[in-house]
Write a protein that holds these residues in place. Structure first.
Motif, PDB file in Angstrom:
ATOM      1  N   ALA A  87      64.690  47.213  20.207  1.00 58.41           N
ATOM      2  CA  ALA A  87      63.818  47.119  21.443  1.00 58.41           C
ATOM      3  C   ALA A  87      64.303  48.081  22.681  1.00 58.41           C
ATOM      4  O   ALA A  87      65.211  48.203  22.801  1.00 58.41           O
ATOM      5  CB  ALA A  87      64.180  45.601  22.155  1.00 58.41           C
ATOM      6  N   ARG A  88      63.095  48.928  22.831  1.00 59.05           N
ATOM      7  CA  ARG A  88      63.321  49.903  23.999  1.00 59.05           C
ATOM      8  C   ARG A  88      62.050  50.025  24.577  1.00 59.05           C
ATOM      9  O   ARG A  88      61.007  49.477  24.740  1.00 59.05           O
ATOM     10  CB  ARG A  88      63.343  51.144  23.044  1.00 59.05           C
ATOM     11  CG  ARG A  88      64.507  51.473  22.104  1.00 59.05           C
ATOM     12  CD  ARG A  88      64.302  52.925  21.253  1.00 59.05           C
ATOM     13  NE  ARG A  88      63.036  53.249  21.127  1.00 59.05           N
ATOM     14  CZ  ARG A  88      62.650  52.943  19.775  1.00 59.05           C
ATOM     15  NH1 ARG A  88      63.024  52.077  18.997  1.00 59.05           N
ATOM     16  NH2 ARG A  88      61.423  53.535  19.595  1.00 59.05           N
ATOM     17  N   ASP A  89      62.293  50.276  25.903  1.00 57.73           N
ATOM     18  CA  ASP A  89      61.447  50.348  26.926  1.00 57.73           C
ATOM     19  C   ASP A  89      61.965  51.526  28.049  1.00 57.73           C
ATOM     20  O   ASP A  89      62.987  51.942  28.155  1.00 57.73           O
ATOM     21  CB  ASP A  89      61.347  49.152  27.977  1.00 57.73           C
ATOM     22  CG  ASP A  89      62.690  48.865  28.620  1.00 57.73           C
ATOM     23  OD1 ASP A  89      62.793  49.461  29.596  1.00 57.73           O
ATOM     24  OD2 ASP A  89      63.143  47.554  28.445  1.00 57.73           O
ATOM     25  N   PRO A  90      61.049  52.137  28.930  1.00 50.54           N
ATOM     26  CA  PRO A  90      61.303  53.222  29.568  1.00 50.54           C
ATOM     27  C   PRO A  90      62.240  53.130  30.748  1.00 50.54           C
ATOM     28  O   PRO A  90      63.093  53.864  30.949  1.00 50.54           O
ATOM     29  CB  PRO A  90      59.962  53.669  30.502  1.00 50.54           C
ATOM     30  CG  PRO A  90      59.051  52.222  30.296  1.00 50.54           C
ATOM     31  CD  PRO A  90      59.514  51.759  29.016  1.00 50.54           C
ATOM     32  N   PHE A  94      65.671  55.309  30.822  1.00 50.52           N
ATOM     33  CA  PHE A  94      66.249  56.103  32.017  1.00 50.52           C
ATOM     34  C   PHE A  94      67.542  55.643  32.387  1.00 50.52           C
ATOM     35  O   PHE A  94      68.396  56.500  32.711  1.00 50.52           O
ATOM     36  CB  PHE A  94      65.165  55.745  33.425  1.00 50.52           C
ATOM     37  CG  PHE A  94      64.125  56.615  33.629  1.00 50.52           C
ATOM     38  CD1 PHE A  94      63.769  57.062  34.947  1.00 50.52           C
ATOM     39  CD2 PHE A  94      63.282  56.903  32.555  1.00 50.52           C
ATOM     40  CE1 PHE A  94      62.817  57.829  35.370  1.00 50.52           C
ATOM     41  CE2 PHE A  94      62.111  57.735  32.566  1.00 50.52           C
ATOM     42  CZ  PHE A  94      61.986  58.364  34.046  1.00 50.52           C
ATOM     43  N   ASP A  95      67.924  54.225  32.197  1.00 51.97           N
ATOM     44  CA  ASP A  95      69.220  53.774  32.288  1.00 51.97           C
ATOM     45  C   ASP A  95      70.204  54.859  31.328  1.00 51.97           C
ATOM     46  O   ASP A  95      71.352  55.112  31.878  1.00 51.97           O
ATOM     47  CB  ASP A  95      69.588  52.244  31.921  1.00 51.97           C
ATOM     48  CG  ASP A  95      69.020  51.550  32.932  1.00 51.97           C
ATOM     49  OD1 ASP A  95      68.899  51.907  34.279  1.00 51.97           O
ATOM     50  OD2 ASP A  95      68.970  50.215  32.810  1.00 51.97           O
ATOM     51  N   LEU A  96      70.165  54.795  30.260  1.00 56.55           N
ATOM     52  CA  LEU A  96      70.701  55.730  29.318  1.00 56.55           C
ATOM     53  C   LEU A  96      70.751  57.130  29.418  1.00 56.55           C
ATOM     54  O   LEU A  96      71.898  57.618  29.606  1.00 56.55           O
ATOM     55  CB  LEU A  96      70.193  55.197  27.659  1.00 56.55           C
ATOM     56  CG  LEU A  96      70.808  56.324  26.763  1.00 56.55           C
ATOM     57  CD1 LEU A  96      72.339  56.011  26.688  1.00 56.55           C
ATOM     58  CD2 LEU A  96      69.945  55.859  25.340  1.00 56.55           C
ATOM     59  N   GLU A 265      56.462  58.808  26.798  1.00 59.47           N
ATOM     60  CA  GLU A 265      56.246  57.696  25.872  1.00 59.47           C
ATOM     61  C   GLU A 265      55.660  56.679  26.434  1.00 59.47           C
ATOM     62  O   GLU A 265      54.922  55.712  25.808  1.00 59.47           O
ATOM     63  CB  GLU A 265      57.681  57.223  25.165  1.00 59.47           C
ATOM     64  CG  GLU A 265      58.265  58.479  23.964  1.00 59.47           C
ATOM     65  CD  GLU A 265      59.687  58.270  23.804  1.00 59.47           C
ATOM     66  OE1 GLU A 265      60.201  57.291  24.376  1.00 59.47           O
ATOM     67  OE2 GLU A 265      59.984  59.044  23.000  1.00 59.47           O
ATOM     68  N   ALA A 266      55.807  56.452  27.783  1.00 61.03           N
ATOM     69  CA  ALA A 266      55.121  55.517  28.475  1.00 61.03           C
ATOM     70  C   ALA A 266      53.483  55.810  28.888  1.00 61.03           C
ATOM     71  O   ALA A 266      52.944  54.814  29.623  1.00 61.03           O
ATOM     72  CB  ALA A 266      56.058  54.964  29.882  1.00 61.03           C
ATOM     73  N   GLY A 267      53.052  56.839  28.537  1.00 63.26           N
ATOM     74  CA  GLY A 267      51.862  57.145  28.568  1.00 63.26           C
ATOM     75  C   GLY A 267      51.393  58.249  29.728  1.00 63.26           C
ATOM     76  O   GLY A 267      50.191  58.308  29.959  1.00 63.26           O
ATOM     77  N   LEU A 268      52.492  58.534  30.310  1.00 59.27           N
ATOM     78  CA  LEU A 268      52.195  59.365  31.327  1.00 59.27           C
ATOM     79  C   LEU A 268      51.997  61.224  30.639  1.00 59.27           C
ATOM     80  O   LEU A 268      52.922  61.300  30.006  1.00 59.27           O
ATOM     81  CB  LEU A 268      53.321  59.522  32.459  1.00 59.27           C
ATOM     82  CG  LEU A 268      53.287  58.092  33.398  1.00 59.27           C
ATOM     83  CD1 LEU A 268      54.497  58.040  34.117  1.00 59.27           C
ATOM     84  CD2 LEU A 268      51.929  58.076  34.151  1.00 59.27           C
ATOM     85  N   ARG A 269      51.506  61.849  31.440  1.00 61.50           N
ATOM     86  CA  ARG A 269      51.390  63.166  31.122  1.00 61.50           C
ATOM     87  C   ARG A 269      52.358  64.214  32.111  1.00 61.50           C
ATOM     88  O   ARG A 269      51.930  64.035  33.263  1.00 61.50           O
ATOM     89  CB  ARG A 269      50.260  63.680  30.867  1.00 61.50           C
ATOM     90  CG  ARG A 269      49.799  65.083  30.490  1.00 61.50           C
ATOM     91  CD  ARG A 269      48.290  65.622  30.013  1.00 61.50           C
ATOM     92  NE  ARG A 269      47.525  64.831  31.112  1.00 61.50           N
ATOM     93  CZ  ARG A 269      47.109  65.890  32.149  1.00 61.50           C
ATOM     94  NH1 ARG A 269      47.636  66.888  32.254  1.00 61.50           N
ATOM     95  NH2 ARG A 269      46.079  65.156  33.201  1.00 61.50           N
ATOM     96  N   VAL A 270      53.262  64.750  31.345  1.00 62.27           N
ATOM     97  CA  VAL A 270      54.101  65.520  32.497  1.00 62.27           C
ATOM     98  C   VAL A 270      53.651  66.943  32.369  1.00 62.27           C
ATOM     99  O   VAL A 270      53.637  67.569  31.453  1.00 62.27           O
ATOM    100  CB  VAL A 270      55.425  65.541  32.028  1.00 62.27           C
ATOM    101  CG1 VAL A 270      56.493  66.228  33.163  1.00 62.27           C
ATOM    102  CG2 VAL A 270      56.171  63.907  32.107  1.00 62.27           C
TER     103      VAL A 270
END
Length: 380
Positions: A87-90, A94-96, A265-270
């Motif tokens: 289980a992974r989330d943004p 960021f924490d890691l 990966e969260a859907g934003l474009r950098v």
């Protein structure tokens, strides 16, 4: 000096543009033969570009080079540790990334980490990455002691002994700057509300039309995490520039690069990734020194240990930033790729960092840098 009584830093120094402008000022002096301690030989730059292009092709024959980021180290030894988590989330990413990057200063030549799960032994940045990853998923940075997350309350109480246990430090396995690393995490815990992963929400809120400029990531990091640095962010005076200091923001930029993937990966474009600069650390700097693009005016300086704020080291780092911008188009030309398809973040990951490491291994028995820097665990 504490964060509360430290002089405020002008906002115009907390940008990637300031890094390029101030490093460029020292580079111009070197071009004119007026940078004390250093000589510049741009005639050697094509040979350095040849080597970097060769290393890129060896490392990535298809030229599918990922960005220079902490995530590469989590896959060392052919094991994608992050992807294997169920289980992974943004926010978790960021924490890691934030905790691991802040622990990623030079480890020294002696330290090693043995990963129980694979039986592999790692050193330097890879070892620090794997060790911090295992600590993270084991709950070392969480208040409950078991969750794969980082909490401000727990970070604020981290001790050197905690890190020594996680990094397997002992009398025969010394790690440079252990207390400095612990103090950095403690200051992080005191500077943030809740958890480092909350920065994801802050950045996502600044996106427009699903796009977020890379410089916005760095600027947010410099403003929000600025208080954690013991001597302020990575900004140093140089006697040749009396009108102001030279910002590098090395670890902050390394972190900015490392936050791009979880954001995407969260859907934003950098966008505008090349607004960030090359990283002025000893692998990139070693590439140019070992290839003769830059030379010490006094070869005896190679034998000593130098403070991070010494003019010699500030000059070395500034030349590194400027030369990375100059070598990147030469490398792309040799690879037959465009700047859009192959931004500086790929040049760093595919070639310059690895070329610097290769040269170090070939030229020095310990594989160390060509110049020794006294590290407190917070700069390189």
């Amino acid at each position: 000096m504490s964060a509360s009584n430290r002089p405020s830093i002008p906002s115009d120094l907390l940008t990637p543009e300031a890094v390029r402008e101030r490093c460029g000022a020292l580079f111009a002096l070197a071009e004119a033969g007026q940078l004390e301690g250093w000589q510049l030989d741009l005639g050697r730059l094509p040979a350095a570009a040849d080597l970097v292009a060769q290393v890129v092709r060896q490392n990535y024959p298809s030229l599918a080079v990922p960005f220079h980021a902490r995530w590469r180290h989590f896959s060392v030894g052919g094991v994608d540790r992050w992807a294997a988590l169920p289980a992974r989330d943004p926010r978790m990413a960021f924490d890691l990334a934030i905790t691991s990057v802040l622990l990623d200063a030079g480890a020294g030549m002696e330290w090693r980490y043995r990963e129980a799960e694979t039986g592999r032994v790692f050193a330097r940045s890879e070892g620090l990455a794997v060790a911090s990853f295992r600590m993270f998923i084991g709950g070392a940075f969480a208040t409950d002691g078991r969750s794969a997350r980082a909490d401000a309350a727990r970070l604020a109480t981290i001790t050197a002994a905690d890190l020594a246990a996680g990094f397997q430090v002992g009398a025969d396995n010394l790690l440079v700057g252990l207390e400095g690393r612990a103090a950095l995490l403690r200051r992080l815990g005191k500077a943030i509300p809740g958890r480092p992963g909350a920065l994801f929400d802050h950045l996502a809120g600044q996106a427009e039309g699903g796009a977020l400029p890379a410089r916005t990531i760095l600027i947010a990091l410099l403003h929000q995490l600025g208080p954690i640095w013991p001597n302020g962010p990575d900004i140093w005076p140089h006697p040749a520039l009396p009108d102001g200091p030279v910002p590098f923001h090395k670890l902050s930029q390394w972190l900015a690069y490392s936050l791009i993937e979880p954001l995407e990966e969260a859907g934003l474009r950098v966008t505008g990734i090349d607004a960030l600069t090359g990283l002025p650390e000893y692998r990139n700097g070693g590439l140019f020194l070992d290839m003769g693009v830059i030379r010490l005016t006094d070869p005896a300086d190679a034998a000593g240990e130098h403070a991070p704020g010494s003019p010699l080291i500030v000059g070395w780092r500034a030349l590194t930033v400027a030369l990375l911008d100059r070598i990147a188009p030469l490398v792309r030309e040799r690879l037959g790729v465009t700047a859009e398809a192959f931004p500086l973040a790929r040049v760093l990951e595919g070639g310059t960092w690895w070329a610097g490491r290769r040269l170090a291994a070939e030229r020095r028995a310990d594989g160390g840098p060509p110049l020794r820097i006294a590290s407190d665990g917070t700069v390189f």
